[in-house]
Write a protein that holds these residues in place. Structure first.
Motif, short mmCIF file in Angstrom:
data_model
loop_
_atom_site.label_atom_id
_atom_site.label_comp_id
_atom_site.label_asym_id
_atom_site.label_seq_id
_atom_site.Cartn_x
_atom_site.Cartn_y
_atom_site.Cartn_z
N LEU A 250 37.70 72.71 68.54
CA LEU A 250 37.94 73.59 69.69
C LEU A 250 37.05 74.82 69.68
N HIS A 251 37.06 75.54 68.57
CA HIS A 251 36.39 76.82 68.50
C HIS A 251 34.87 76.69 68.40
N ASP A 252 34.41 75.90 67.46
CA ASP A 252 32.96 75.84 67.21
C ASP A 252 32.22 74.88 68.14
N VAL A 253 32.87 73.77 68.50
CA VAL A 253 32.19 72.78 69.35
C VAL A 253 32.43 73.06 70.82
N LEU A 254 33.70 73.13 71.24
CA LEU A 254 33.99 73.28 72.67
C LEU A 254 33.77 74.69 73.19
#
Length: 147
Positions: A92-96
């Motif tokens: 969620l945080h790093d990719v999206l």
């Protein structure tokens, strides 16, 4: 045994969200700002000093798994819950949200969009004291509104 495992895994996940919120608000935006501020600035490379927190949390999960693996006791399952949280956090945080890996476009799902909006609101400022929305999954309802 299965309910025991599920219960402690969920407990580990929940504890990580609650501890993450507290650590983010009071430590990262407090005495550990010197490390965390690298996350609120433009990155000069793939990694930032703030990534040390992920290593710390991952280390806690590995330690719990290691301590509980022989008996498959609560420590093992809490470690699994923290690990699950960490994997979802990365996605969620790093990719999206921050698109450190450009695998997907901006989220379209209402829940993911709400998380995305809350994190954008958190990053409106690059100052220690003006930030809002410190959790990852538990965010204020206002970010889930479509208007």
């Amino acid at each position: 045994m299965i309910l025991y495992a599920i219960g402690w895994t969920l407990a580990g996940f929940l504890v990580m969200e609650l501890a993450g919120w507290f650590i983010h608000k009071y430590l990262m935006h407090g005495p550990l700002w010197g490390i965390h501020k690298t996350h609120h600035q433009a990155s000069k490379g793939f990694f930032e000093l703030n990534d040390v927190f992920s290593l710390l949390f991952g280390g806690v999960a590995v330690l719990l798994i290691f301590l509980g693996v022989e008996a498959l006791d609560y420590r093992f399952w809490m470690g699994v819950g923290i690990t699950t949280y960490g994997m979802l956090y990365f996605f969620l945080h790093d990719v999206l949200i921050h698109r450190r890996l450009k695998w997907f476009d901006k989220p379209r799902n209402w829940f993911l969009r709400g998380i995305f909006k809350a994190h954008q609101a958190h990053h409106i400022t690059n100052k220690k004291d003006d930030a809002v929305s410190f959790g990852l999954f538990f965010v204020p309802k206002k970010y889930f509104k479509t208007k």
